[in-house]
Write an enzyme that holds these catalytic residues in place. Structure first.
Site, mmCIF file in Angstrom:
data_model
loop_
_atom_site.group_PDB
_atom_site.id
_atom_site.type_symbol
_atom_site.label_atom_id
_atom_site.label_comp_id
_atom_site.label_asym_id
_atom_site.label_seq_id
_atom_site.Cartn_x
_atom_site.Cartn_y
_atom_site.Cartn_z
ATOM 1 N N GLY A 186 2.668 2.218 5.421
ATOM 2 C CA GLY A 186 3.850 1.470 5.862
ATOM 3 C C GLY A 186 4.543 2.128 7.042
ATOM 4 O O GLY A 186 5.082 1.454 7.923
ATOM 5 N N GLY B 214 0.839 -1.200 0.000
ATOM 6 C CA GLY B 214 0.000 0.000 0.000
ATOM 7 C C GLY B 214 0.870 1.244 0.000
ATOM 8 O O GLY B 214 2.000 1.223 -0.482
ATOM 9 N N SER B 215 0.329 2.311 0.569
ATOM 10 C CA SER B 215 1.031 3.596 0.513
ATOM 11 C C SER B 215 2.186 3.632 1.516
ATOM 12 O O SER B 215 2.208 2.884 2.496
ATOM 13 C CB SER B 215 0.057 4.727 0.839
ATOM 14 O OG SER B 215 -0.363 4.595 2.183
ATOM 15 N N GLU C 73 5.717 -3.385 0.960
ATOM 16 C CA GLU C 73 5.781 -3.096 -0.474
ATOM 17 C C GLU C 73 4.961 -1.830 -0.664
ATOM 18 O O GLU C 73 3.739 -1.879 -0.779
ATOM 19 C CB GLU C 73 5.193 -4.297 -1.227
ATOM 20 C CG GLU C 73 5.853 -4.546 -2.546
ATOM 21 C CD GLU C 73 5.114 -3.857 -3.650
ATOM 22 O OE1 GLU C 73 5.487 -2.705 -3.942
ATOM 23 O OE2 GLU C 73 4.172 -4.429 -4.187
ATOM 24 N N CYS D 141 2.006 -0.059 -8.684
ATOM 25 C CA CYS D 141 3.109 0.509 -7.895
ATOM 26 C C CYS D 141 4.358 0.592 -8.757
ATOM 27 O O CYS D 141 5.258 1.360 -8.480
ATOM 28 C CB CYS D 141 3.334 -0.273 -6.614
ATOM 29 S SG CYS D 141 3.581 -1.987 -6.909
#
Ligand code: UN1
Length: 498
Positions: free
Chosen positions: A237, A232-233, A254, A288
């Site tokens: 994270g 995700g963003s 990730e 991404c």
């Protein structure tokens, strides 16, 4: 005109999702039109799901790894049988065009194959002991419950990278899919439940928990979850990483990418153009790995930009259900607003929007954006920021050193590429003082990685590696063993005692 609700319901039914799962308080909307697709039940007791998965893990860890592989083999077969249904759900929920939706399901089949092979190759090393009659070796053991938090843009592939590998490693999985894509999650889960039942494996080996932030937090904070794999963003994270670390859990993060390609004077510009358009405008800029920055040698910049704007102007934007469409919708209005705001900022920074940027009225409340190419005078803050939309910023350079410096001067470090026919330039980009990303390509765009390699990136991308190569090690615990068959007690380092 096909009925999208009906189409989703049919695909879910075919995958074995019970009607009961499709009544609840969480409304699922399709980005195609903004209309409601279904409603699903939110999970209320994440701790109970984790406890059940933990109990299943305690049995599963003693099952031989190749036998665990047989379960994943069956999962891969079921996914293959339901490829169309799963791709339909990916299109309806995430807005992907058919070919990309099928490609995403293919990644699931591929990682299952990979994991089946892996189930016979969870190798540990043996090391020469410094003591006679001693053996030094390492053993890889299952870890426990893996918490998988996935994003809307790859609603099923990222789950499969984690789950196929975790299962052969002897772990159980509790999955929190994006609230935007719970239907694909229910479909995958039903297929895995079927494979689990057929293999007579523990029923709670895999659990889906659906909901918002609180559901994710419960997973992140659970002491029974030794590994949290979160996609995700960077903002997400930044919260997840320290929380899991505070309880000495592991994370596999990730996060954001701000991927660039360098185009040198020797590049094949036609090949580069095709690669760039797919990487930058494909999936409506919502990977991404999407290409967000182009660093072009000044001598070829006008020619390349000309080719790109021509290609962009012709891109078929529309419903992903139409076979000619190459660019589908953004996931929602917020994504479109973020794109518009980024373009405003780029203009304020002196950038020129050469093509795209507007909204196409396609169907109802769908947010269909025209992919944009923006020429920038320098790498301003907005260029250094990941905006999850199809914006390609173009910068120019004179020397390769300058290009690499620009390339690396962003907080993120996921994917990168160089287009060149000059081997020295290619090798420099791949070298220690070249691209600082986790993925570094030559004459290929930044997106569309194969599952066989380890996937992930450095810096604010989070440092995790998933999928192929030796990424499996993150899903296991390593024990170092010294075995003494000498009949005497010999201490290491020649220490004498007693
Ligand atoms: C993602 O966008 O989260 O390399 C994953 C790619 C795909 C995976 C992307 N195989 O573009």
């Amino acid at each position: 005109m096909i009925d999208l609700r009906e189409s989703a319901r049919n695909a879910l039914k075919a995958c074995g999702v019970e009607d009961a799962a499709l009544t609840g308080g969480l409304t699922v909307r399709t980005p195609l039109t903004g209309a409601e697709l279904a409603s699903v039940r939110e999970s209320t007791d994440v701790d109970a799901a984790v406890a059940a998965a933990h109990a299943a893990y305690q049995q599963w860890r003693t099952v031989p790894a190749p036998v665990r592989g047989a379960l994943v083999k069956r999962l891969g077969q079921l996914i293959d049988e339901h490829k169309d249904d799963l791709a339909t759900l990916v299109t309806l929920e995430a807005g992907k065009i058919r070919s990309e939706a099928l490609g995403e399901v293919q990644e699931m089949i591929d990682i299952c194959d990979f994991a089946v092979g892996l189930s016979r190759q969870l190798y540990g090393r043996t090391m020469p002991s410094e003591r006679p009659g001693h053996r030094l070796m390492e053993t890889w053991h299952p870890l426990g419950v893996v918490g998988v938090i996935s994003a809307f843009n790859f609603p099923v592939a990222v789950w499969s990278w984690n789950t196929a590998v975790a299962l052969v490693c002897g772990d159980a999985v509790v999955w929190k899919p994006s609230e935007k894509t719970p239907l694909t999650a229910l479909a995958c889960s039903a297929l895995l439940d079927r494979a689990i039942a057929e293999a007579a494996a523990p029923a709670d080996l895999h659990r889906v928990v659906i909901g918002g932030r609180e559901v994710g937090e419960a997973l992140v904070d659970s002491p029974l979850v030794p590994l949290v794999s979160a996609t995700g963003s960077t903002r997400m994270g930044r919260e997840v990483g320290p929380r899991v670390a505070a309880r000495f859990g592991r994370t596999l993060l990730e996060l954001g990418g701000n991927n660039a390609a360098v185009v040198t004077p020797s590049a094949d510009l036609d090949l580069a153009t095709r690669a760039i358009v797919f990487a930058a405008a494909g999936t409506a800029g919502q990977r991404c790995t999407t290409l967000r920055r182009l660093i072009v040698h000044a001598s070829v910049a006008d020619e390349l930009v000309g080719k790109l704007t021509t290609a962009y102007a012709k891109l078929p934007i529309g419903s992903p259900l139409d076979s000619g469409t190459l660019v589908g919708p953004l996931v929602d209005r917020a994504a479109f607003d973020a794109m518009a705001a980024a373009l405003d900022q780029a203009r304020a920074d002196g950038g020129e929007v050469l093509v795209g940027g507007g909204r196409r009225e396609v169907d109802g409340d769908g947010y269909y954006a025209e992919p944009a190419v923006v020429r920038m005078p320098s790498q301003t803050d907005i260029v250094r920021t990941e905006t999850f939309a199809p914006i390609l910023y173009v910068l120019t350079y004179e020397t390769l050193d300058e290009a690499i410096a620009l390339h690396n001067d962003v907080p993120q470090g996921l994917s990168s590429g160089i287009f060149t026919r000059d081997q020295q330039e290619a090798e420099r980009f791949l070298a220690a003082d070249g691209s600082d990303c986790g993925i570094v390509n030559v004459n290929i765009g930044t997106s569309g990685a194969e599952i066989g390699g380890a996937f992930g990136g450095e810096k604010e991308t989070g440092g995790g590696r998933e999928s192929g190569s030796d990424a499996w090690r993150a899903y296991m615990r390593r024990a170092t063993n010294t075995v003494n068959a000498s009949g005497q007690l010999l201490l290491a380092q020649d220490v004498s005692f007693l």
